[in-house]
Write a protein that holds these residues in place. Structure first.
Motif, PDB file in Angstrom:
ATOM      1  N   ALA A  58      43.049  47.829  41.588  1.00  0.00           N
ATOM      2  CA  ALA A  58      42.176  48.940  41.181  1.00  0.00           C
ATOM      3  C   ALA A  58      41.102  49.193  42.241  1.00  0.00           C
ATOM      4  O   ALA A  58      40.782  50.348  42.566  1.00  0.00           O
ATOM      5  CB  ALA A  58      41.534  48.632  39.830  1.00  0.00           C
ATOM      6  N   ALA A  59      40.535  48.124  42.791  1.00  0.00           N
ATOM      7  CA  ALA A  59      39.509  48.282  43.818  1.00  0.00           C
ATOM      8  C   ALA A  59      40.068  48.963  45.066  1.00  0.00           C
ATOM      9  O   ALA A  59      39.414  49.827  45.664  1.00  0.00           O
ATOM     10  CB  ALA A  59      38.929  46.920  44.180  1.00  0.00           C
ATOM     11  N   ARG A  60      41.277  48.605  45.455  1.00  0.00           N
ATOM     12  CA  ARG A  60      41.880  49.210  46.646  1.00  0.00           C
ATOM     13  C   ARG A  60      42.217  50.681  46.417  1.00  0.00           C
ATOM     14  O   ARG A  60      42.243  51.475  47.358  1.00  0.00           O
ATOM     15  CB  ARG A  60      43.131  48.432  47.057  1.00  0.00           C
ATOM     16  N   LEU A  61      42.485  51.043  45.158  1.00  0.00           N
ATOM     17  CA  LEU A  61      42.816  52.428  44.832  1.00  0.00           C
ATOM     18  C   LEU A  61      41.562  53.265  44.587  1.00  0.00           C
ATOM     19  O   LEU A  61      41.665  54.487  44.405  1.00  0.00           O
ATOM     20  CB  LEU A  61      43.713  52.470  43.592  1.00  0.00           C
ATOM     21  N   GLY A  62      40.411  52.629  44.547  1.00  0.00           N
ATOM     22  CA  GLY A  62      39.188  53.362  44.245  1.00  0.00           C
ATOM     23  C   GLY A  62      39.064  53.701  42.775  1.00  0.00           C
ATOM     24  O   GLY A  62      38.301  54.606  42.403  1.00  0.00           O
ATOM     25  N   ALA A  63      39.794  52.980  41.922  1.00  0.00           N
ATOM     26  CA  ALA A  63      39.727  53.209  40.478  1.00  0.00           C
ATOM     27  C   ALA A  63      38.582  52.397  39.884  1.00  0.00           C
ATOM     28  O   ALA A  63      37.943  51.589  40.558  1.00  0.00           O
ATOM     29  CB  ALA A  63      41.054  52.834  39.828  1.00  0.00           C
ATOM     30  N   ASP A  64      38.331  52.608  38.600  1.00  0.00           N
ATOM     31  CA  ASP A  64      37.269  51.905  37.890  1.00  0.00           C
ATOM     32  C   ASP A  64      37.723  50.470  37.627  1.00  0.00           C
ATOM     33  O   ASP A  64      38.537  50.213  36.739  1.00  0.00           O
ATOM     34  CB  ASP A  64      36.970  52.630  36.571  1.00  0.00           C
ATOM     35  N   VAL A  65      37.196  49.526  38.405  1.00  0.00           N
ATOM     36  CA  VAL A  65      37.623  48.131  38.287  1.00  0.00           C
ATOM     37  C   VAL A  65      37.232  47.557  36.929  1.00  0.00           C
ATOM     38  O   VAL A  65      37.987  46.802  36.321  1.00  0.00           O
ATOM     39  CB  VAL A  65      37.017  47.286  39.425  1.00  0.00           C
ATOM     40  N   GLN A  66      36.052  47.929  36.455  1.00  0.00           N
ATOM     41  CA  GLN A  66      35.599  47.405  35.168  1.00  0.00           C
ATOM     42  C   GLN A  66      36.501  47.886  34.035  1.00  0.00           C
ATOM     43  O   GLN A  66      36.841  47.124  33.129  1.00  0.00           O
ATOM     44  CB  GLN A  66      34.151  47.835  34.916  1.00  0.00           C
ATOM     45  N   LEU A  67      36.933  49.141  34.092  1.00  0.00           N
ATOM     46  CA  LEU A  67      37.855  49.663  33.088  1.00  0.00           C
ATOM     47  C   LEU A  67      39.201  48.940  33.166  1.00  0.00           C
ATOM     48  O   LEU A  67      39.784  48.596  32.137  1.00  0.00           O
ATOM     49  CB  LEU A  67      38.065  51.168  33.287  1.00  0.00           C
ATOM     50  N   ALA A  68      39.686  48.708  34.383  1.00  0.00           N
ATOM     51  CA  ALA A  68      40.964  48.008  34.541  1.00  0.00           C
ATOM     52  C   ALA A  68      40.884  46.598  33.983  1.00  0.00           C
ATOM     53  O   ALA A  68      41.807  46.134  33.303  1.00  0.00           O
ATOM     54  CB  ALA A  68      41.355  47.976  36.021  1.00  0.00           C
ATOM     55  N   ALA A  69      39.776  45.903  34.261  1.00  0.00           N
ATOM     56  CA  ALA A  69      39.619  44.542  33.749  1.00  0.00           C
ATOM     57  C   ALA A  69      39.537  44.540  32.229  1.00  0.00           C
ATOM     58  O   ALA A  69      40.131  43.676  31.559  1.00  0.00           O
ATOM     59  CB  ALA A  69      38.368  43.902  34.354  1.00  0.00           C
ATOM     60  N   TRP A  70      38.808  45.512  31.672  1.00  0.00           N
ATOM     61  CA  TRP A  70      38.645  45.535  30.215  1.00  0.00           C
ATOM     62  C   TRP A  70      39.911  46.002  29.511  1.00  0.00           C
ATOM     63  O   TRP A  70      40.398  45.323  28.601  1.00  0.00           O
ATOM     64  CB  TRP A  70      37.479  46.465  29.846  1.00  0.00           C
ATOM     65  N   PHE A  71      40.435  47.149  29.912  1.00  0.00           N
ATOM     66  CA  PHE A  71      41.570  47.724  29.174  1.00  0.00           C
ATOM     67  C   PHE A  71      42.856  46.934  29.399  1.00  0.00           C
ATOM     68  O   PHE A  71      43.672  46.813  28.477  1.00  0.00           O
ATOM     69  CB  PHE A  71      41.785  49.180  29.580  1.00  0.00           C
ATOM     70  N   SER A  72      43.054  46.401  30.590  1.00  0.00           N
ATOM     71  CA  SER A  72      44.359  45.826  30.922  1.00  0.00           C
ATOM     72  C   SER A  72      44.414  44.305  30.825  1.00  0.00           C
ATOM     73  O   SER A  72      45.396  43.758  30.350  1.00  0.00           O
ATOM     74  CB  SER A  72      44.775  46.265  32.333  1.00  0.00           C
ATOM     75  N   THR A  73      43.372  43.609  31.279  1.00  0.00           N
ATOM     76  CA  THR A  73      43.511  42.155  31.358  1.00  0.00           C
ATOM     77  C   THR A  73      43.112  41.416  30.088  1.00  0.00           C
ATOM     78  O   THR A  73      43.518  40.267  29.895  1.00  0.00           O
ATOM     79  CB  THR A  73      42.699  41.592  32.544  1.00  0.00           C
ATOM     80  N   ILE A  74      42.297  42.038  29.221  1.00  0.00           N
ATOM     81  CA  ILE A  74      41.986  41.391  27.932  1.00  0.00           C
ATOM     82  C   ILE A  74      42.375  42.295  26.766  1.00  0.00           C
ATOM     83  O   ILE A  74      41.841  42.166  25.661  1.00  0.00           O
ATOM     84  CB  ILE A  74      40.503  40.983  27.834  1.00  0.00           C
ATOM     85  N   ASN A  75      43.295  43.207  27.014  1.00  0.00           N
ATOM     86  CA  ASN A  75      43.781  44.077  25.946  1.00  0.00           C
ATOM     87  C   ASN A  75      44.401  43.212  24.841  1.00  0.00           C
ATOM     88  O   ASN A  75      45.221  42.337  25.123  1.00  0.00           O
ATOM     89  CB  ASN A  75      44.829  45.029  26.519  1.00  0.00           C
ATOM     90  N   PRO A  76      44.030  43.426  23.581  1.00  0.00           N
ATOM     91  CA  PRO A  76      44.609  42.611  22.509  1.00  0.00           C
ATOM     92  C   PRO A  76      46.135  42.650  22.464  1.00  0.00           C
ATOM     93  O   PRO A  76      46.765  41.664  22.052  1.00  0.00           O
ATOM     94  CB  PRO A  76      43.999  43.235  21.245  1.00  0.00           C
TER      95      PRO A  76
END
Length: 502
Positions: free
Chosen positions: A219-237
């Motif tokens: 996400a960081a390399r793509l210039g995307a929202d890293v915090q959103l990626a960490a929240w939505f994708s890595t701890i998604n229930p």
């Protein structure tokens, strides 16, 4: 280096190792101090205890002896266990919503995922029997039988008895590497059907670790929202429940795809390395092959000239060939070859959440009521075929219009289209493209839709368990109502925080 130099440097390495471990432990402690993290741990603990229920435990499960000894095989105990699961899902969704503002900024996402996953590491498969099928297919391989040609029912006994009845008589649809991993887990598990099933969590956890480590970096390399990626994708229930709890091999496939995308972003000129990783991912589960196309396009800015277009087409062809060659090589080395082709229709043999599957089943039931069951079956089958054709056309359109500038967005959207219009859809199928969604820089509206779908799918999982447990739908509906309430509250708070109009 001399022995003296080695001795001098040893304490420094030890100090460095201790500092690294202390840093990791500090991240865990910091995460533990957040009330919502502890609430999530309570949720997964309740999920573990509530999963010890007749709804998802085979009759030969070793859990039955302590369950019967404690009197948990009664209807009131089923109600209590189901209530625990419903409460667990509601608590986990609530904890997930509350963590968004500070995750990745004030405390680490991986530490949260680790804490939440701990109670599920030794739990039986959550919300699905697929892991039992993996073990039974590994047992076939141990006995010299090819799961592509032989259903697990050919070897009656403890392994086959664990498998859901509908899958006991069908060939395996999974990739050859996935089957050989299952074979290995059966051996490591000492040929014990339940232990072998629990070990299926190891490859799933490998995939989860790859997702958690590489996706925010991508996400960081793509210039995307890293915090959103960490929240939505890595701890998604859904990730915690389906991949850690459910042990689905989709986790390893997704993790390898993300690695391939990351490696290619690091060195676009070495796209062939990403293509090899895609081929390995496809040997786990075949849909991964689609990622060979965007891997080839990463790092190539779009220009309307003949040489540039031909270069992109050439790279896409080379990437696809490398991925396919890797997949074929693994298939041949495994000795399983390509029998999975005969099982392409297996996932669609039961009614799932796929919209066209539900529509087809509704039409079929109406035709049965009208005395035309043959017509109903033909229409239902035709709808599934139409969905496959429609998804192929949409993916082709995205490949021409979106992929040339936003290859990762193409992959995310394409996987979501395939999951929604395919003959079968499960919540873990939506993770293929859903976990990549934050990398596409989605609008606030699209984020709300994705969060809403996640929440509803979690409510469906809890309600489905209530139904299977013969405890009625009241508990399931109550859980869904609570989740929707939490969803509405979260969306309203998030809208206010982002300054959007209601």
């Amino acid at each position: 280096m001399s022995e003296l130099d080695q001795l001098r440097s040893a304490p420094r390495r030890q100090r460095f190792s201790r500092a690294v471990l202390a840093g990791y432990w500090g991240d865990v402690v910091t995460a533990w101090r957040v009330p919502a993290v502890r609430r999530g741990l309570l949720a997964t603990t309740l999920l573990f205890v509530g999963s010890l229920t007749p709804a998802y435990l085979p009759q030969n499960s070793p859990w039955w002896d302590p369950i019967r000894a404690l009197g948990w095989d009664t209807w009131p105990a089923k109600v209590l266990g189901t209530a625990m699961v419903v409460a667990a899902v509601v608590l986990l969704v609530d904890a997930w919503f509350r963590l968004r503002p500070g995750l990745y900024l004030d405390f680490k996402h991986w530490a949260v995922g680790l804490i939440w996953s701990l109670p599920l590491l030794f739990a039986p498969p959550i919300f699905s029997h697929d892991a039992y099928s993996y073990a039974a297919q590994g047992w076939l391989l141990y006995n010299g039988l090819n799961p592509y040609d032989t259903p697990v029912s050919v070897l009656p006994g403890a392994f086959a008895d664990q498998v859901a009845w509908v899958w006991r008589y069908t060939p395996a649809p999974y990739g050859p590497l996935s089957l050989q991993i299952s074979h290995l887990m059966v051996i490591v598990g000492g040929l014990n059907p339940y232990y072998a099933t629990l070990l299926m969590r190891i490859p799933a956890l490998v995939g989860v670790v790859l997702i958690v480590y590489f996706l925010p970096r991508l996400a960081a390399r793509l210039g995307a929202d890293v915090q959103l990626a960490a929240w939505f994708s890595t701890i998604n229930p859904l990730l915690i429940i389906d991949l850690v709890g459910g042990m689905h091999n989709d986790g390893l496939m997704i993790g390898l795809i993300i690695v391939a995308l990351y490696l290619t972003h690091l060195r676009p000129d070495r796209f062939w390395l990403g293509a090899i990783v895609v081929g390995v991912a496809a040997a786990v589960k075949q849909p991964a092959l689609l990622a060979a196309y965007p891997v080839a396009l990463i790092g190539l800015p779009w220009q309307w000239n003949t040489s540039h277009v031909l270069n992109k087409i050439g790279r896409a062809a080379v990437s696809s060939l490398i991925a396919v060659f890797t997949f074929v090589a693994i298939s041949l080395v495994s000795g399983l070859n390509f029998g999975w082709i005969n099982a392409l229709d297996v996932p669609g043999r039961v009614v799932t959440l796929a919209p066209l599957s539900l529509l087809g089943e509704g039409v079929r039931l109406l035709c049965v009521a009208a005395g035309r069951p043959e017509l109903g079956s033909q229409i239902a089958g035709g709808l599934l075929v139409a969905g496959v054709l429609a998804s192929a056309l949409i993916v082709a359109y995205l490949a021409v219009t979106v992929a040339r500038r936003r290859p990762v967005t193409f992959l995310s959207w394409s996987y979501l289209v395939i999951a929604l219009l395919g003959p079968a859809m499960h919540s873990w199928y939506l993770l293929w493209g859903g976990l990549l969604l934050p990398l596409t820089k989605p609008t606030h509206r699209l984020q709300r839709v994705a969060i809403g779908v996640t929440s509803v799918l979690l409510g469906y999982g809890a309600g489905n368990l209530a139904w299977r447990n013969d405890t009625g739908i009241a508990l399931g509906l109550a859980g869904l109502a609570l989740i929707v309430t939490l969803l509405v509250r979260y969306l309203d708070e998030h809208r206010r925080a982002s300054g959007e109009a209601p």
